[in-house]
Design a protein around this motif. Structure first.
Motif, mmCIF file in Angstrom:
data_model
loop_
_atom_site.group_PDB
_atom_site.id
_atom_site.type_symbol
_atom_site.label_atom_id
_atom_site.label_comp_id
_atom_site.label_asym_id
_atom_site.label_seq_id
_atom_site.Cartn_x
_atom_site.Cartn_y
_atom_site.Cartn_z
ATOM 1 N N GLU A 1 0.795 -1.224 0.000
ATOM 2 C CA GLU A 1 0.000 0.000 0.000
ATOM 3 C C GLU A 1 0.834 1.284 0.000
ATOM 4 O O GLU A 1 0.426 2.289 -0.586
ATOM 5 C CB GLU A 1 -0.948 -0.006 1.201
ATOM 6 C CG GLU A 1 -2.061 -1.031 1.091
ATOM 7 C CD GLU A 1 -2.892 -1.104 2.347
ATOM 8 O OE1 GLU A 1 -3.805 -0.281 2.512
ATOM 9 O OE2 GLU A 1 -2.605 -1.986 3.179
ATOM 10 N N ILE A 2 2.002 1.247 0.634
ATOM 11 C CA ILE A 2 2.866 2.438 0.579
ATOM 12 C C ILE A 2 3.382 2.638 -0.842
ATOM 13 O O ILE A 2 3.418 3.760 -1.362
ATOM 14 C CB ILE A 2 4.040 2.308 1.566
ATOM 15 C CG1 ILE A 2 3.539 2.354 3.019
ATOM 16 C CG2 ILE A 2 5.081 3.396 1.322
ATOM 17 C CD1 ILE A 2 2.997 3.682 3.462
ATOM 18 N N ALA A 3 3.754 1.555 -1.497
ATOM 19 C CA ALA A 3 4.260 1.653 -2.869
ATOM 20 C C ALA A 3 3.158 2.103 -3.829
ATOM 21 O O ALA A 3 3.381 2.968 -4.683
ATOM 22 C CB ALA A 3 4.839 0.308 -3.314
ATOM 23 N N PHE A 4 1.965 1.538 -3.684
ATOM 24 C CA PHE A 4 0.866 1.861 -4.604
ATOM 25 C C PHE A 4 0.198 3.192 -4.255
ATOM 26 O O PHE A 4 -0.515 3.757 -5.087
ATOM 27 C CB PHE A 4 -0.165 0.738 -4.609
ATOM 28 C CG PHE A 4 0.361 -0.558 -5.134
ATOM 29 C CD1 PHE A 4 0.980 -0.629 -6.374
ATOM 30 C CD2 PHE A 4 0.272 -1.718 -4.380
ATOM 31 C CE1 PHE A 4 1.468 -1.829 -6.862
ATOM 32 C CE2 PHE A 4 0.766 -2.926 -4.863
ATOM 33 C CZ PHE A 4 1.369 -2.980 -6.101
ATOM 34 N N GLY A 5 0.428 3.665 -3.037
ATOM 35 C CA GLY A 5 -0.171 4.906 -2.586
ATOM 36 C C GLY A 5 0.785 6.082 -2.666
ATOM 37 O O GLY A 5 0.982 6.653 -3.753
ATOM 38 N N PRO A 6 1.401 6.486 -1.552
ATOM 39 C CA PRO A 6 2.242 7.685 -1.568
ATOM 40 C C PRO A 6 3.434 7.602 -2.513
ATOM 41 O O PRO A 6 3.815 8.611 -3.109
ATOM 42 C CB PRO A 6 2.692 7.828 -0.111
ATOM 43 C CG PRO A 6 2.409 6.523 0.539
ATOM 44 C CD PRO A 6 1.267 5.920 -0.199
ATOM 45 N N CYS A 7 4.002 6.415 -2.691
ATOM 46 C CA CYS A 7 5.133 6.279 -3.615
ATOM 47 C C CYS A 7 4.685 6.588 -5.043
ATOM 48 O O CYS A 7 5.290 7.420 -5.734
ATOM 49 C CB CYS A 7 5.723 4.877 -3.526
ATOM 50 S SG CYS A 7 6.967 4.519 -4.794
ATOM 51 N N ASN A 8 3.616 5.926 -5.499
ATOM 52 C CA ASN A 8 3.163 6.153 -6.872
ATOM 53 C C ASN A 8 2.648 7.572 -7.079
ATOM 54 O O ASN A 8 2.839 8.163 -8.148
ATOM 55 C CB ASN A 8 2.077 5.140 -7.242
ATOM 56 C CG ASN A 8 2.648 3.798 -7.653
ATOM 57 O OD1 ASN A 8 3.865 3.605 -7.663
ATOM 58 N ND2 ASN A 8 1.787 2.857 -7.970
ATOM 59 N N ALA A 9 1.992 8.131 -6.064
ATOM 60 C CA ALA A 9 1.514 9.510 -6.180
ATOM 61 C C ALA A 9 2.684 10.455 -6.417
ATOM 62 O O ALA A 9 2.593 11.405 -7.216
ATOM 63 C CB ALA A 9 0.747 9.904 -4.924
ATOM 64 N N ARG A 10 3.786 10.205 -5.736
ATOM 65 C CA ARG A 10 4.985 11.032 -5.909
ATOM 66 C C ARG A 10 5.653 10.763 -7.257
ATOM 67 O O ARG A 10 6.210 11.683 -7.877
ATOM 68 C CB ARG A 10 5.955 10.769 -4.752
ATOM 69 C CG ARG A 10 7.245 11.559 -4.808
ATOM 70 C CD ARG A 10 8.091 11.279 -3.571
ATOM 71 N NE ARG A 10 9.410 11.894 -3.689
ATOM 72 C CZ ARG A 10 10.450 11.307 -4.262
ATOM 73 N NH1 ARG A 10 10.318 10.086 -4.791
ATOM 74 N NH2 ARG A 10 11.620 11.920 -4.341
ATOM 75 N N LEU A 11 5.637 9.514 -7.710
ATOM 76 C CA LEU A 11 6.215 9.209 -9.022
ATOM 77 C C LEU A 11 5.528 10.019 -10.122
ATOM 78 O O LEU A 11 6.159 10.436 -11.092
ATOM 79 C CB LEU A 11 6.083 7.715 -9.324
ATOM 80 C CG LEU A 11 7.010 6.754 -8.586
ATOM 81 C CD1 LEU A 11 6.656 5.313 -8.907
ATOM 82 C CD2 LEU A 11 8.471 7.030 -8.946
#
Length: 206
Positions: free
Chosen positions: A105-115
């Motif tokens: 969820e961190i990767a699909f959430g805040p990480c991807n949003a930042r990407l």
């Protein structure tokens, strides 16, 4: 302690920052080699010999080569800083749960949003932001009355969760509604040896 540890990194990668941050907090001697992602160095030899997936971070410790940020955290903790990975089976299982959360969820959430905002990644911003708020709500509830994620002291769970959570505003994800998360981030930032990842003027910080 080995003096041959090298972390192949990239200054704006939260995954790579996990490895560097833990090495610094745990006082593990290491060198950092920044990989030219913009120039495609990670998709060419000799880097692909280290990680055929063409991703940072990669750890070299003598003849040992490990990719994947969470795997690197486990390796470094087990070999050089065992207090950051508890051996109690319940606490160790809880650490593993947060490593999975970091990869999920961190990767699909805040990480991807930042990407999306920092690197123009072709991802679904609405889905990433919604996922980010769901996982932040979970973390905020879990951190009620807690200083760190597992037990009473910092662990690699905190390192795995920290960077993309701290940099969520760069992906248009506000932390205002999550006071326990903000307190947790401050606790990690207060650890001796803490080193921040560079902030980008993107998203809510633009």
């Amino acid at each position: 302690m080995s003096n041959t540890i090298t972390i192949h990194s990239f200054p704006l990668s939260g995954h790579a920052q996990r490895a560097e941050l833990f090495a610094n907090i745990a006082s593990i001697d290491h060198n950092v080699i920044n990989v030219d992602l913009a120039g495609g160095e990670h998709k060419k030899a000799p880097f692909l010999a280290l990680n055929p997936a063409g991703q940072v971070p990669v750890l070299e410790d003598g003849d040992v080569v490990i990719s994947d940020s969470n795997a690197i955290l486990v390796y470094l903790a087990r070999k050089y800083a065992p207090k950051y990975l508890p051996t109690d089976p319940v606490l160790e299982a809880q650490v593993q749960q947060f490593l999975s959360l970091a990869a999920g969820e961190i990767a699909f959430g805040p990480c991807n949003a930042r990407l999306i905002t920092v690197f123009n990644a072709p991802l679904d911003a609405d889905f990433a932001i919604a996922t980010a708020h769901k996982v932040l709500a979970k973390l905020n509830a879990h951190l009620e009355g807690r200083e760190f994620l597992v037990g009473d002291s910092p662990s690699i769970a905190d390192i795995a969760i920290y960077t993309y959570t701290a940099h969520a505003p760069e992906g248009n994800v506000s932390l205002d509604a999550y006071p326990n998360v903000r307190r947790f981030l401050a606790n990690v930032e207060g650890l001796e040896g803490f080193t921040p990842m560079a902030t980008t003027k993107a998203g809510l910080l633009a």
